[in-house]
Structures are given as C-alpha cells and as structure tokens.
Motif scaffolding. Structure first.
Motif, PDB file in Angstrom:
ATOM      1  N   VAL A   1       0.842  -1.210   0.000  1.00  0.00           N
ATOM      2  CA  VAL A   1       0.000   0.000   0.000  1.00  0.00           C
ATOM      3  C   VAL A   1       0.870   1.251   0.000  1.00  0.00           C
ATOM      4  CG1 VAL A   1      -1.982  -1.108   1.079  1.00  0.00           C
ATOM      5  CG2 VAL A   1      -0.204  -0.103   2.518  1.00  0.00           C
ATOM      6  N   ASP A   2       2.040   1.155   0.615  1.00  0.00           N
ATOM      7  CA  ASP A   2       2.954   2.298   0.600  1.00  0.00           C
ATOM      8  C   ASP A   2       3.483   2.559  -0.807  1.00  0.00           C
ATOM      9  OD1 ASP A   2       2.626   2.468   3.354  1.00  0.00           O
ATOM     10  OD2 ASP A   2       4.368   1.190   3.754  1.00  0.00           O
ATOM     11  N   LEU A   3       3.680   1.474  -1.566  1.00  0.00           N
ATOM     12  CA  LEU A   3       4.129   1.636  -2.946  1.00  0.00           C
ATOM     13  C   LEU A   3       3.063   2.356  -3.773  1.00  0.00           C
ATOM     14  CD1 LEU A   3       6.281   1.048  -5.106  1.00  0.00           C
ATOM     15  CD2 LEU A   3       5.194  -1.181  -5.460  1.00  0.00           C
ATOM     16  N   GLY A   4       1.805   1.995  -3.550  1.00  0.00           N
ATOM     17  CA  GLY A   4       0.723   2.692  -4.236  1.00  0.00           C
ATOM     18  C   GLY A   4       0.654   4.159  -3.841  1.00  0.00           C
ATOM     19  N   GLU A   5       0.879   4.446  -2.563  1.00  0.00           N
ATOM     20  CA  GLU A   5       0.879   5.836  -2.096  1.00  0.00           C
ATOM     21  C   GLU A   5       2.035   6.615  -2.711  1.00  0.00           C
ATOM     22  OE1 GLU A   5      -0.155   9.293  -0.453  1.00  0.00           O
ATOM     23  OE2 GLU A   5      -1.354   7.443  -0.486  1.00  0.00           O
ATOM     24  N   LEU A   6       3.210   5.966  -2.811  1.00  0.00           N
ATOM     25  CA  LEU A   6       4.357   6.620  -3.443  1.00  0.00           C
ATOM     26  C   LEU A   6       4.028   7.010  -4.882  1.00  0.00           C
ATOM     27  CD1 LEU A   6       7.397   7.407  -3.532  1.00  0.00           C
ATOM     28  CD2 LEU A   6       7.859   5.036  -4.228  1.00  0.00           C
ATOM     29  N   ALA A   7       3.351   6.099  -5.602  1.00  0.00           N
ATOM     30  CA  ALA A   7       3.015   6.378  -7.002  1.00  0.00           C
ATOM     31  C   ALA A   7       2.026   7.518  -7.136  1.00  0.00           C
ATOM     32  CB  ALA A   7       2.470   5.111  -7.650  1.00  0.00           C
ATOM     33  N   ARG A   8       1.256   7.800  -6.088  1.00  0.00           N
ATOM     34  CA  ARG A   8       0.349   8.941  -6.150  1.00  0.00           C
ATOM     35  C   ARG A   8       1.089  10.256  -5.915  1.00  0.00           C
ATOM     36  NH1 ARG A   8      -3.340   4.993  -4.334  1.00  0.00           N
ATOM     37  NH2 ARG A   8      -2.609   5.078  -2.162  1.00  0.00           N
ATOM     38  N   GLN A   9       2.259  10.158  -5.265  1.00  0.00           N
ATOM     39  CA  GLN A   9       3.051  11.362  -5.005  1.00  0.00           C
ATOM     40  C   GLN A   9       3.964  11.687  -6.195  1.00  0.00           C
ATOM     41  OE1 GLN A   9       5.085  11.337  -1.160  1.00  0.00           O
ATOM     42  NE2 GLN A   9       3.661   9.761  -0.453  1.00  0.00           N
ATOM     43  N   VAL A  10       4.638  10.659  -6.688  1.00  0.00           N
ATOM     44  CA  VAL A  10       5.549  10.832  -7.830  1.00  0.00           C
ATOM     45  C   VAL A  10       5.293   9.693  -8.811  1.00  0.00           C
ATOM     46  CG1 VAL A  10       7.349  12.063  -6.565  1.00  0.00           C
ATOM     47  CG2 VAL A  10       7.388   9.571  -6.636  1.00  0.00           C
TER      48      VAL A  10
END
Length: 321
Positions: free
Chosen positions: A185-194
């Motif tokens: 889920v953190d990887l998905g959140e990272l992709a929403r930032q950059v």
C-alpha cells in the motif's frame, strides 16, 4: 528400407591382408589373429554380398573377377576412411566462418566488448547486436542469429537449448529524500506522489514489472516510459519520478546515482533471469562454453553492483552454477 552395408571397414582390411599375403593362414599370422577368424570374416563378406571373392580351388588363393574389382577399390576406400578422424579433429578446433549473437541491451556495458573478443576466438567474423530480447528472439528463430543472451527463456518454443546465466532482483530506485515504501500500500501511495518511470511494454523487463504490479493489484499511471535502462535511470535522476529496475540495468545506464537510493520491493519479491539460448545441437559445445564465459564475466561485476545498490540488494544477484 535401405539395404545394409555388405561389409565394414575392418572386414575390408582383412580382405586386403589376405590379398597381400596370398593365403588366409599367412594373413592371420601377420595380423596376430587365428585362421578361422580370417576365414569367417571373408565368408561373412561373401555371404552378405552374395558373391565369391576368392577362388578356393586355386593354390595359392586367386581372386575372382568380383574380388579383383573389390581389391582395386578397397585401398582407396580405406585411405579415405582413415582421413575422417583427422578431418573431424580439425573441424572440432576450426573457427566458424560467421557467428551472429544478440545481446539484451541491459548487458551491453557488462558483456558487449568481452563477449565480442571471446566470440572472435570462435569465428572468423562476428556480428554482435544489442537490443530488445523480443527482436533478438525472432531473429534467432528465423536463423538470422546463432546465439541469444536475453531476459526471456523462450520456454514455450521447442528445439532450443537454454543455459541459465544469472538471476538478479528487481529493486526500487527513488530520490533519496523519499521514504522507502515498506508495504504494498505504501508503494501505491508513493506512485500517487511521484510517477513511476517505466520500462516500455515492448521490453521483457517492462512486461515483467507490469505483471508484477497487476499481481499486487496496483494500477499505476504511465506518464513516461523508455526502451533502455539509460532512459529510465536518467529520467529518475532528473527528478521525473521513481523506477522499478535491476542492478544490471543501473550499471548499464552508467549514470551516477547521487541523490538517489535503491530499496527492495515491498511485498513479494521479483527477479529477472538472464539466459543464453541457441538452436539445439547446431553449435556443439560452443553455447555451453560461451555461457560459462558470460557467467564468469557477470560474476566479476558483483563488486560494482554492490557499490551501486548496497550489499543487501546485491546479495540477490546470483550467478547460475
């Protein structure tokens, strides 16, 4: 069904020995055999051909017309047969006139020059092309290439021999200021930032990353993608986002990773397998020898890979036995 041969080369040698000695007994003494063994061999030849070679009523033995014709040809046949082994030994060590190989572009920096030298010892002329595995695979199957070093085993295709080279982990390449994602889920959140800077779906690496993301149920946007490791790494270095890449891809890019950091993928791991492939039984031992050379050269890259991605991630770089 084709008829079997009427005699073998050893029988032909015995026949000539009898011709030269004049009697079977004398031929047996010269060859260190028994007379019955010589007689049986000649009788077997005659039986298989259905014709007499010697007139046994004459003393000493006289050749029949058929025996005389065979004697005229036998010496030439044996002489030619004796040349086969030396010719084969010479061919075993001879260089090929042309050897064509395809190399996945992410191995160009690590393998291109040394592999060209190694293949140059095997062939008079070498053609070594770098590019996408898919295009090289098509060239191998249509006989435009003899060898392929790539990121696809082509295991769905028959008639090929495969020599595993290395397995390496996929890793995250991030701006150092960003925290490493610990969970999917953190990887998905990272992709929403950059954004995720991708390898093109035309490449085997791009396809493997895309399949992995689908397994993780991550549907990430595709704002930027490249065919080459250099393009992906350079874009991340310029601040365009983050990437899922491999140690060898980072080495191939040849870009300083200042301000960037490498981290393991969260969740299930993902690895890339590099394999040497040739058409089965067409090049003798050469594919095995070239594979051993490639493994040796890739193993020598481990210190440089460790410096790039760190000891923990480099531990996932495994050279096949």
């Amino acid at each position: 069904m084709a008829d079997s041969l009427p005699f073998d080369l050893r029988a032909l040698e015995l026949f000539l020995a009898v011709c030269d000695a004049g009697t079977m007994a004398q031929a047996a003494r010269r060859l260190g055999l028994t007379q019955p063994a010589i007689s049986q061999a000649i009788a077997d030849m005659e039986r298989r051909m259905g014709i007499a070679l010697f007139d046994r009523s004459a003393r000493p033995l006289a050749l029949t017309a058929a025996g005389g014709a065979l004697r005229q040809r036998a010496s030439a046949l044996l002489s030619e047969a004796r040349q086969i082994a030396p010719l084969l030994r010479e061919a075993e060590h001879a260089r090929l006139p042309l050897l064509r190989a395809g190399l996945v572009d992410s191995l160009s920096r690590a393998l291109l020059a040394p592999l060209a030298r190694a293949l140059g010892e095997k062939a008079e002329q070498v053609s070594l092309l770098s590019g996408l595995t898919a295009s090289h695979a098509g060239a191998l199957l249509t006989r435009q290439l003899d060898l392929l070093v790539g990121a696809d085993d082509l295991d769905e295709i028959e008639g090929l021999e495969r020599w595993p080279l290395v397995t390496e982990p996929y890793v995250l390449l991030l701006p150092a200021a960003l925290p490493a994602p610990a969970r999917v889920v953190d990887l998905g959140e990272l992709a929403r930032q950059v954004p995720l800077v991708r390898f093109s779906a035309r490449s085997k690496t791009g396809m493997e990353v895309e399949r992995h993301l689908r397994r993780l149920r991550l549907d990430l946007s595709r704002p930027l993608e490249f065919d080459t490791p250099y393009g992906v790494t350079a874009a991340v270095a310029e601040g365009a986002g983050f990437a899922i890449t491999t140690p060898l891809c980072l080495m191939e890019a040849g870009i300083p990773l200042d301000g960037l950091a490498c981290h393991p993928l969260p969740g299930p791991g993902l690895t890339r397998h590099l394999t040497l492939i040739a058409r089965r039984q067409e090049l003798g031992r050469l594919p095995r020898e070239v594979a051993a050379f490639c493994r040796e050269r890739l193993a020598a890259q481990l210190p440089a890979l460790t410096a790039l991605v760190g000891e923990g991630l480099a531990a996932g770089f495994v050279v096949e036995p």
